[in-house]
Design an enzyme around this catalytic site. Structure first.
Site, mmCIF file in Angstrom:
data_model
loop_
_atom_site.group_PDB
_atom_site.id
_atom_site.type_symbol
_atom_site.label_atom_id
_atom_site.label_comp_id
_atom_site.label_asym_id
_atom_site.label_seq_id
_atom_site.Cartn_x
_atom_site.Cartn_y
_atom_site.Cartn_z
ATOM 1 C CB CYS A 2 -0.949 0.065 1.195
ATOM 2 S SG CYS A 2 -2.108 -1.286 1.268
ATOM 3 C CD1 TRP A 75 0.267 -6.379 -3.024
ATOM 4 C CD2 TRP A 75 -0.167 -6.924 -0.901
ATOM 5 N NE1 TRP A 75 0.598 -7.707 -2.854
ATOM 6 C CE2 TRP A 75 0.340 -8.058 -1.566
ATOM 7 C CE3 TRP A 75 -0.523 -7.033 0.446
ATOM 8 C CZ2 TRP A 75 0.519 -9.285 -0.940
ATOM 9 C CZ3 TRP A 75 -0.343 -8.257 1.079
ATOM 10 C CH2 TRP A 75 0.176 -9.364 0.379
ATOM 11 C CD GLU A 487 17.283 -12.963 -6.653
ATOM 12 O OE1 GLU A 487 16.801 -13.476 -5.628
ATOM 13 O OE2 GLU A 487 16.865 -11.908 -7.148
ATOM 14 C CE LYS A 491 14.146 -11.212 -8.922
ATOM 15 N NZ LYS A 491 14.682 -10.536 -7.770
ATOM 16 C CD GLU A 494 10.265 -11.759 -7.358
ATOM 17 O OE1 GLU A 494 9.869 -11.084 -6.405
ATOM 18 O OE2 GLU A 494 11.397 -11.602 -7.853
#
Ligand code: F6R
Length: 614
Positions: A2, A75, A487, A491, A494
């Protein structure tokens, strides 16, 4: 989570709030709304599910010429992404408007008396009841700041809150309760700004004040009065910020993520400038507040973070053990807090956070503070809450990171811990001078090596096209390349929504290999270090099961040509820093796969840049 924005001054507030919401949108983007003081109707409120653009098209031509108001980009925590759940929320008479970031844990019991009186709530949020409560306190004769403090007294949780009432045009009350969600105020002579973070204020002013947990600001265009939650007046100084707002512009790049990946050579240079010295080779962290005696007495280092920042900490652990020879462990901050860790004043806690606002991390830092641990934090956002809790801060110097998926700040935080490890090693006398020289010299080459890694972009884009339709990916690495594999997987998940797993390569045979067939590609980090041969064997095992393999190898390594399906050769760099160069490949691969799949790269679904709820 938010984004909150507020303005009171002499200029039209609507466009300022909208522009602020756009800058804060990376924090949450499932709905947005504004409330403005309107001469005719008291409060003008407009809200829309979806991104700020939806709100803007709904506003088309209707913005009143108000000179104060508040806005919010959400959010979702309580209730879905709908118009009704979007902020600002109003009390039933439309007298009070509230925006809020964080969670009101006892909202149901706060709602109960209203429900019992047959009063309905228009949303499913934990926020709306706050507007009802503030309106009731105003009706009892309290003034706005008193009413907000009274309502805070009834509410449980950690949150920030901004409130207006139509009775007092131009007055805004903002409060911060606990560690969820910062509030920063911007000051010009006859106008004031309120925002969740600095990036939204800097186009307007560099004169800012951060609210600490437990502080309330009573704001008009001319002045701000601060109190604690009991109403005791507080004095707060204005800080002048030098953060560069121009850096938050996309420029020639299609996405912020790509821009931020490309900022890494320069950012790396900024990270090492003044910290790594060649003559004599050393790392200069002289501003550390820990005495030599204290540093020698450290018995353990605990590194904490969440998500990408935890992956940085995982790489950093190798550096701390190798260069400083101190036992080091890494913990997910949310796990750390709740398993009652054993800590003492000889445990150095290193926390990593791009935003410096992640609520799980702040809770872990409080736990460490209560145990008397010395604390060092690595952070990108000036003045963020983590920097206020820790004894010392190493700033990432990367400028604003706007893409929700972190890239350049992971690079910076790994370098920061590399520097800390070398500094600790020297302070404790455990770092061999030739190793120190090797690492300091290697760091000087890092910006160029990262620049060269970016030249691999066309090859990586090609590999991305080849595998973009895969539904699952495996990422493998060993040692300091394992967190980079994690990672790479994170990534990819996401930004492309492909299911991906990051594993230490040695673990592969203990389960994940069952997934391997010709449809499941593996990205294998086979860097030139003492684990290279073992990694090669793992790749052979994948190929024996028809799994496509993209091998990421060090410069000049031809041993996997003809074995792996695709070989991406990294530029030359010393082994300990090779994970940083490999990281660039992981980032570009995720980016280009997401691009192929037409994903919303800078604002992936369900995510938020700053996670201020547990
Ligand atoms: C991943 C990502 C997140 C953050 C995590 C911690 O791309 O951005 O995993 O790393 O939410 O955030 P910070 O670093 O702000 O504490």
């Amino acid at each position: 989570m938010c984004g909150i924005i507020g303005y009171t001054g002499q200029r039209p507030a609507g466009p300022i709030l909208i522009e602020g919401l756009r800058r804060l949108e990376y924090r949450g983007y499932d709905s947005a709304g504004i409330a403005l003081f309107d001469d005719r109707d008291g409060l003008f409120v407009q809200r829309a599910a979806g991104k700020v653009d939806q709100l803007v098209s709904r506003l088309e031509g209707t913005l009143p010429p108000a000179s104060a108001g508040i806005g919010h980009t959400r959010w979702a925590t309580h209730g879905g992404a709908t118009d009704a759940n979007a902020h600002p929320h109003l009390d039933p008479s439309g007298r009070v408007a509230v925006v809020h970031n964080g969670i009101i844990e006892n909202f149901e019991s706060l709602q109960r008396p209203y429900r019992q009186r047959g009063i309905r709530f228009m949303s499913e949020t934990d926020t709306e009841v706050l507007a009802y409560l503030v309106a009731d306190e105003l009706a009892r004769g309290l003034d706005l700041a008193e009413a907000v403090r009274a309502v805070i007294g009834m509410s449980e949780g950690a949150y920030s809150l901004v409130v207006i009432t139509k009775d007092e045009p131009g007055r805004i009350v903002a409060a911060r309760v606990g560690n969820a969600g910062g509030i920063v105020l911007g000051h010009n002579e006859d106008e004031k700004f309120i925002a969740s973070d600095l990036a939204a204020l800097l186009p307007h002013t560099r004169n800012v004040t951060f609210l600490e947990p437990g502080e309330v600001a009573d704001i008009t265009a001319e002045a701000v009065r601060y109190t604690d939650l009991e109403g005791m007046p507080l004095m707060k100084a204005i800080e002048v910020q030098s953060y560069d707002p121009v850096a938050a512009v996309k420029g020639r790049f299609k996405h912020f993520m790509l821009k931020e990946i490309h900022e890494q050579p320069v950012g790396t240079l900024d990270m090492i400038r003044g910290r790594y010295r060649l003559d004599p080779p050393s790392v200069d962290l002289d501003d550390m507040p820990f005495s030599a005696e204290q540093v020698r007495a450290f018995t353990r280092v605990v590194l904490i973070g969440m998500g990408t920042s935890m992956h940085s900490a995982m790489v950093g652990r190798h550096y701390i053990e190798r260069f400083a020879r101190i036992p080091a462990e890494v913990d997910n901050a949310a796990e750390f807090t709740y398993r009652r860790p054993v800590l003492d004043e000889h445990t150095l806690v290193i926390s990593v956070s791009q935003s410096g606002e992640t609520v799980d991390l702040l809770a872990a830092m409080e736990e460490a503070r209560a145990a008397g641990c010395p604390q060092l934090t690595v952070c990108n956002v000036p003045g963020a809450q983590t920097t206020r809790v820790a004894d010392a801060t190493i700033y990432m110097r990367m400028g604003p990171e706007i893409a929700v998926a972190s890239t350049k700040t992971m690079m910076a935080s790994i370098i920061a811990i590399h520097a800390v490890a070398l500094w600790l090693g020297r302070m404790r006398g455990t770092l061999d001078s030739s190793l120190e020289r090797e690492q300091v010299e290697a760091a000087q080459h890092l910006p160029a090596a990262i620049g060269e890694a970016l030249l691999l972009e066309p090859q990586i884009a090609q590999v991305a096209r080849k595998y973009a339709q895969a539904e699952h990916f495996l990422f493998l690495g060993r040692g300091w390349a394992y967190p980079i594999a994690m990672e790479g997987a994170l990534k990819l998940k996401e930004v492309s929504y492909i299911h991906a797993e990051g594993y230490p390569a040695g673990e592969m045979k203990h389960g994940p290999i069952a997934l391997i067939d010709e449809h499941m590609p593996t990205v294998a980090l086979a860097l030139r270090d003492e684990l290279h041969d073992k990694m090669r064997s793992n790749i052979e095992q994948l190929k024996a099961r028809r799994g496509p393999v993209v091998a990421v190898v060090s410069q000049g390594d031809e041993t996997l040509n003809g074995v792996a399906d695709d070989v991406i050769e990294l530029p030359e760099i010393e082994a300990a820093l090779s994970p940083l160069v490999a990281l660039v490949v992981m980032q570009l691969l995720a980016y280009y796969i997401a691009l192929e799949r037409g994903a919303d790269i800078d604002q992936p679904r369900n995510l938020a840049k700053t996670v201020t709820v547990e």
